[in-house]
Scaffold this motif. Structure first.
Motif, short mmCIF file in Angstrom:
data_model
loop_
_atom_site.label_atom_id
_atom_site.label_comp_id
_atom_site.label_asym_id
_atom_site.label_seq_id
_atom_site.Cartn_x
_atom_site.Cartn_y
_atom_site.Cartn_z
N VAL A 23 18.60 57.87 -44.01
CA VAL A 23 18.45 57.74 -42.57
C VAL A 23 17.83 56.39 -42.26
CG1 VAL A 23 17.29 58.64 -40.51
CG2 VAL A 23 18.23 60.23 -42.20
N MET A 24 18.50 55.62 -41.43
CA MET A 24 18.04 54.30 -41.00
C MET A 24 17.57 54.39 -39.55
SD MET A 24 20.29 50.79 -40.54
CE MET A 24 20.32 50.28 -42.26
N GLY A 25 16.32 54.05 -39.31
CA GLY A 25 15.76 54.10 -37.98
C GLY A 25 15.83 52.77 -37.27
N ILE A 26 16.19 52.79 -36.00
CA ILE A 26 16.43 51.57 -35.22
C ILE A 26 15.17 51.14 -34.49
CG2 ILE A 26 17.76 50.57 -33.32
CD1 ILE A 26 19.91 52.76 -33.92
N VAL A 27 14.80 49.86 -34.67
CA VAL A 27 13.72 49.25 -33.91
C VAL A 27 14.27 47.99 -33.25
CG1 VAL A 27 11.45 48.15 -34.02
CG2 VAL A 27 11.94 50.11 -35.49
N ASP A 62 15.55 49.42 -39.45
CA ASP A 62 16.48 48.35 -39.08
C ASP A 62 15.95 47.65 -37.84
OD1 ASP A 62 19.09 47.00 -39.42
OD2 ASP A 62 19.56 47.90 -37.48
N ILE A 63 15.58 46.38 -37.97
CA ILE A 63 14.98 45.66 -36.87
C ILE A 63 15.97 44.63 -36.31
CG2 ILE A 63 13.84 44.06 -38.48
CD1 ILE A 63 11.63 43.76 -36.33
N GLY A 64 16.16 44.68 -35.00
CA GLY A 64 17.07 43.76 -34.34
C GLY A 64 16.38 43.06 -33.18
N ASP A 97 5.59 48.64 -47.99
CA ASP A 97 6.61 49.02 -48.98
C ASP A 97 7.90 49.55 -48.35
OD1 ASP A 97 4.86 48.41 -51.09
OD2 ASP A 97 3.90 50.37 -50.91
N ALA A 98 7.97 49.58 -47.02
CA ALA A 98 9.16 50.11 -46.36
C ALA A 98 10.37 49.21 -46.64
CB ALA A 98 8.93 50.20 -44.86
N ILE A 99 11.55 49.83 -46.78
CA ILE A 99 12.79 49.07 -46.88
C ILE A 99 13.21 48.68 -45.47
CG2 ILE A 99 15.21 49.11 -47.59
CD1 ILE A 99 14.46 51.20 -49.68
N ILE A 100 13.37 47.39 -45.24
CA ILE A 100 13.66 46.88 -43.91
C ILE A 100 14.96 46.09 -43.94
CG2 ILE A 100 12.89 45.44 -41.99
CD1 ILE A 100 10.03 45.91 -42.88
N SER A 101 15.85 46.41 -43.00
CA SER A 101 17.06 45.60 -42.82
C SER A 101 16.90 44.80 -41.54
CB SER A 101 18.31 46.48 -42.75
OG SER A 101 18.25 47.37 -41.66
N VAL A 102 17.39 43.56 -41.55
CA VAL A 102 17.33 42.70 -40.38
C VAL A 102 18.72 42.64 -39.76
CG1 VAL A 102 17.61 40.62 -41.80
CG2 VAL A 102 16.71 40.43 -39.47
N ASP A 103 18.80 43.03 -38.50
CA ASP A 103 20.07 43.11 -37.77
C ASP A 103 20.31 41.77 -37.08
OD1 ASP A 103 22.19 43.69 -36.13
OD2 ASP A 103 21.30 45.46 -35.21
N ILE A 122 20.36 42.50 -45.18
CA ILE A 122 20.93 41.82 -44.01
C ILE A 122 21.99 42.74 -43.40
CG2 ILE A 122 22.28 39.86 -43.19
CD1 ILE A 122 21.08 38.23 -45.52
N ASN A 123 21.87 43.00 -42.12
CA ASN A 123 22.81 43.85 -41.38
C ASN A 123 23.53 42.97 -40.36
OD1 ASN A 123 24.18 45.86 -40.05
ND2 ASN A 123 22.37 46.85 -39.20
N ASP A 124 24.78 42.60 -40.68
CA ASP A 124 25.53 41.61 -39.90
C ASP A 124 26.65 42.28 -39.11
OD1 ASP A 124 26.95 39.45 -38.90
OD2 ASP A 124 27.50 38.64 -40.86
N ILE A 125 26.47 42.41 -37.79
CA ILE A 125 27.49 43.07 -36.97
C ILE A 125 28.81 42.32 -36.95
CG2 ILE A 125 25.78 44.20 -35.49
CD1 ILE A 125 26.60 42.11 -33.30
N SER A 126 28.78 41.02 -37.24
CA SER A 126 30.00 40.22 -37.14
C SER A 126 30.78 40.17 -38.44
CB SER A 126 29.66 38.79 -36.70
OG SER A 126 29.20 38.02 -37.78
#
Length: 282
Positions: A23-27, A62-64, A97-103, A122-126
């Motif tokens: 589960v990936m939570g959106i911030v 997931d931080i955007g 220690d959280a796993i963080i993806s950058v949007d 890295i979370n790349d919408i393009s």
């Protein structure tokens, strides 16, 4: 039907193997993301949202910092970087220690997020289309990369929905990019069909019906992001604030059809849906 396949990701030089969906939570560190309750802009709000998500069972944050909704304001590289830095600093203070993806679709923003603030993915919408340096940057940083399908830009994408067969066209596009990414040296790639991005409502549901085919054909972990999106709100004639039930239903269907990661605004409810899925497939 249980079609989930275990997968591994290299996080900070350590191989993590996952034997269940995540589960990936959106911030959103933005003032204008489409779902108002996901907007967090000051340190205390960011920390409170992340702490709540972790307590509820989020596996990834997931931080955007750049809203991708149609009509959203343009954000400069400098502003996006500043927002990401602010958000990452707050998150790392309470969750080192959280796993963080950058949007982000910008290579420079991704580099700063990883090198200076400890982003892990890295979370790349393009899917690399909006910055020619993104794939080489992901390879240099040795981080997992989320490859999403989209045509055009957030401002133009909904005028680019002409497909012969949406599932086949999305698979073909992602397959070609997946080969190029691996040749570029990106070892860990997660695929995202791009629900709501350059797709009509009907096309979104076509992709949902064929998720298991997409996952099997591309042979990569599959991320599904449908939380409170227009395929729910327009289908049910409701607002995003009222779209939780529809989101849970579609996330459950996605899990049954092979999703490896579900990206959500509402972590507790997603974790509950995941648990019910697991119990039903023992």
């Amino acid at each position: 039907m249980n079609v989930f396949r275990p997968f591994s990701l290299n996080i900070r030089g350590k191989l993590h193997t996952f034997d269940r969906p995540l589960v990936m939570g959106i911030v959103n560190v933005t003032p204008d993301s489409f779902f108002a309750d996901s907007r967090t802009y000051d340190d205390n709000a960011i920390k409170a949202r992340v702490r709540k998500m972790i307590d509820e069972g989020a596996d990834i944050i997931d931080i955007g910092a750049y809203s991708s909704r149609p009509g959203a304001d343009e954000v400069s590289v400098e502003e996006e970087t500043m927002r990401i830095a602010k958000g990452m600093t707050a998150i790392r203070q309470i969750a080192p220690d959280a796993i963080i993806s950058v949007d982000t679709f910008r290579a420079d923003v991704a580099r700063v997020a990883v090198e200076s603030y400890g982003a892990d993915i890295i979370n790349d919408i393009s899917g690399g289309d909006l910055d020619d340096n993104m794939w080489s940057t992901a390879a240099q940083l040795h981080v997992p990369y989320i490859l999403m399908h989209m045509r055009g830009t957030p401002a133009t994408m909904q005028s680019m929905t002409d497909y012969k067969n949406v599932t086949a066209d999305v698979v073909n596009d992602l397959s070609a990019k997946l080969r190029k990414l691996r040749l570029a040296g990106v070892a860990d790639v997660i695929i995202d069909p791009g629900f709501g991005f350059s797709k009509t409502i009907e096309q979104n549901f076509d992709l949902m019906r064929n998720l298991d085919i997409i996952a099997e054909t591309l042979d990569a972990p599959l991320l599904v992001g449908i939380s409170r999106k227009s395929m729910i709100t327009k289908s049910l004639n409701i607002s995003s604030a009222d779209a939780l039930a529809g989101t849970i239903a579609l996330n459950t269907i996605a899990l049954m059809r092979g999703a490896s990661i579900i990206r959500v605004h509402d972590v507790a409810e997603a974790v509950a849906a995941l648990r019910m899925y697991q119990l039903s497939n023992k």
